[in-house]
Design an enzyme around this catalytic site. Structure first.
Site, PDB file in Angstrom:
ATOM      1  N   ASN B  68       0.833  -1.191   0.000  1.00 52.09           N
ATOM      2  CA  ASN B  68       0.000   0.000   0.000  1.00 52.09           C
ATOM      3  C   ASN B  68       0.866   1.238   0.000  1.00 52.09           C
ATOM      4  O   ASN B  68       1.964   1.242   0.550  1.00 52.09           O
ATOM      5  CB  ASN B  68      -0.959   0.014   1.195  1.00 52.09           C
ATOM      6  N   CYS B 128       6.349   5.451   8.594  1.00 50.21           N
ATOM      7  CA  CYS B 128       5.596   5.263   7.351  1.00 50.21           C
ATOM      8  C   CYS B 128       6.534   5.393   6.155  1.00 50.21           C
ATOM      9  O   CYS B 128       7.189   6.413   5.994  1.00 50.21           O
ATOM     10  CB  CYS B 128       4.470   6.282   7.222  1.00 50.21           C
TER      11      CYS B 128
END
Lengths: 256, 300
Positions: B68, B128
């Protein structure tokens, strides 16, 4: 609780209707009761190494026998697995998901389907009660076009010109001088983008069914967003979720 | 039978939470099961202002996993505080708010704003891999980990959990740095940076080119890292990475995690977390284990 169910269902039919295009009927139980044209289901692979559900549009709803028809193209490992399933096999399914088309009764309509965006237009053409022109675009091999003939006048476009108008769905609309009060369309983004422009130029409302790679299918992962003109109340940015807020949007809402 | 665990001074009814970014703020999943079943809900990352995220395609499947590159799309802290906290408070579960930022100041602003909010813990995302600034840039150098942890610890009213990246040479270095700066707990692992190419189109599958790999494919790496970190620090760990069922969750617990987070599995089954909780209870019953705490780090 949920509007959608996840369960294992029986396949009653799964046949190839054109090269690489399959038609599957499933015993969907209550899913068939609530399903609307333009909604989709998540279909899960039996091989759990292929994790994510495949979003497949609902082609037909058979409320009397509680069945759903899914017409899909084999494009990867997941759909390849589905194509190998036979009658009396089972498949895990979740749905119905998303919001379908809004039926605007009594208005003169053009229904447009491109490629594997054609199947959901079949149930819509069945349920819509109005004067209908149905425009179907294919690369070369046609499918489902005969079935549409029961519900309205069908115009076909093929890229190679082997059937109908040579070119795309817009070429077919222009070649046949079709006009309407409302357009309903499903297909690849470049097609929808062209239809949006056409609708805008001609002052016609259009409902477009979008597609995008999805993960959850229920609005949580934010994988399948599309750009919107206005700030969306849920995301607080110019993004809507295709799976949850769509897949059908008014052309005026979205940037393609 | 006791399934409750204590982490950073907070008691959770069971050791299962959700992995940030896979569960939104629970609104969508509340249609499928009672969120009060959960030990805690860990929210999607919250930033000071709304973030639009990355272009699509944002997700791609890989064998046994998925990539993702959402890019931390979120509505910003004001919407989150006004809409999502009251929603979650209707349920009998703890709230862990994941915090993201592009700069130290961004993180500080969110943490300060949340100080007076009714939430239980903060999880700081310094890992992230899908945003250009911030995120992982803070999580790949022990000095940066220590600096941002110390800054946030000064400002936070709730306990802080630092979420670590596996995209480092030695994750125990980052864990020790966070502990030294006062972190109350650690979450690991975030996703592993990956890539997928469509050979027919001769193009990247993801618009962002790279994405974070999650799902069962990464579980053995995650279990190994939890084990290593559990042996390197004293603070408790929330373990995550490819948990699909109770057996997976128990591996993390036995490797040293006090709690576990279910992530990608939520996309495959909206009830995944509830299934994991039931499975843990069943395992305890079958193996005659009166207290889940006996299992934490039991494999040495």
């Amino acid at each position: 609780m949920a509007s959608a169910d996840k369960k294992r269902v029986l396949i009653t039919e799964n046949t190839e209707i054109a090269q690489g295009v399959f038609s599957m009927w499933i015993d969907a139980g209550n899913m068939a009761q609530s399903a609307k044209p333009g909604q989709f289901v998540s279909l899960f692979c039996n091989d759990k190494s292929y994790l994510l559900p495949r979003p497949i549009s609902i082609c037909e709803v058979d409320r009397d026998n509680l069945r759903l028809r899914l017409v899909y193209r084999v494009v990867g490992n997941g759909t390849k697995e589905f194509s190998k399933l036979i009658k009396n096999n089972t498949v895990e399914v979740m749905g119905p998901l998303g919001n379908g088309f809004t039926l605007e009764e009594g208005k003169k309509a053009i229904l447009i389907g491109g490629g594997i965006g054609i199947p959901p237009m079949l149930e819509l053409s069945k349920q819509l009660n109005c004067e209908k022109h149905i425009v179907l675009g294919y690369r070369d091999i046609t499918f489902l076009n005969k079935e549409f003939e029961t519900y309205g006048k069908v115009y076909v476009a093929t890229e190679d010109g082997s059937v109908g108008t040579k070119g795309n769905v817009l070429n077919a609309i222009l070649a046949n001088s079709l006009t309407a009060d409302i357009i309903y369309a499903c297909g690849p983004t470049p097609m929808l983008s062209g239809i949006k422009e056409f609708a805008l130029k001609n002052g016609v409302k259009a409902q477009l069914s979008l597609e995008e790679r999805m993960a959850c299918g229920i609005g949580a992962c934010l994988g399948c967003v599309c750009k919107t003109k206005e700030t969306d109340h849920h995301s607080n940015v110019n993004n809507k979720r295709i799976c949850k807020d769509g897949p059908v949007f008014y052309a005026s809402e979205v940037e393609l | 039978m006791n399934t409750s665990v204590k982490l950073a001074g907070v008691t959770f009814k069971n050791p299962v939470t959700t992995a940030s970014g896979t569960f939104g703020s629970g609104i969508e999943y509340s249609e499928y099961f009672d969120l009060s079943r959960l030990g805690a809900v860990t929210t999607k990352g919250v930033s000071n202002v709304a973030w639009a995220g990355n272009p699509t395609p944002r997700v791609a499947e890989t064998y046994g996993g998925m990539l993702n590159a959402i890019g931390l799309q979120n509505p910003g802290m004001n919407v989150f505080i006004n809409r999502d906290i009251p929603f979650l408070r209707k349920y009998d579960t703890k709230i862990i708010v994941n915090v993201v930022g592009k700069t130290t100041e961004d993180y500080c602003e969110v943490v300060e704003r949340l100080a007076d909010c009714d939430v239980d813990l903060l999880e700081i995302n310094i890992s992230c891999p899908n945003v250009k600034e911030g995120g992982i840039a803070f999580g790949q150098d022990p000095k940066c980990v220590e600096a941002i942890t110390a800054q946030l610890k000064k400002r936070a009213k709730q306990p802080i959990i630092m979420k670590l990246s596996p995209n480092v040479t030695d994750i125990t270095e980052m864990a020790r740095a966070a502990e030294a700066a006062g972190a109350d707990a650690l979450s690991l692992i975030n996703t592993l940076t990956g890539m997928k190419i469509d050979i027919n189109r001769r193009a990247f599958l993801l618009a962002n080119k790279t994405g974070g790999l999650s799902g069962p494919a990464i579980k053995p790496i995650a279990v190994r890292m939890v084990y290593q970190v559990a042996n390197a620090v004293q603070i408790p760990i929330i373990g995550m990475g490819g948990i699909m069922n109770a057996e997976d969750a128990l591996e993390f617990i036995m490797a040293g995690a006090s709690m576990v987070a279910v992530g990608t599995a939520n996309f495959i089954n909206p009830n995944a977390t509830a299934t994991v909780i039931e499975g843990i209870e069943e395992y305890m019953k079958n193996h005659n284990i009166p207290d889940i705490n006996e299992l934490i780090g039991c494999v040495k």
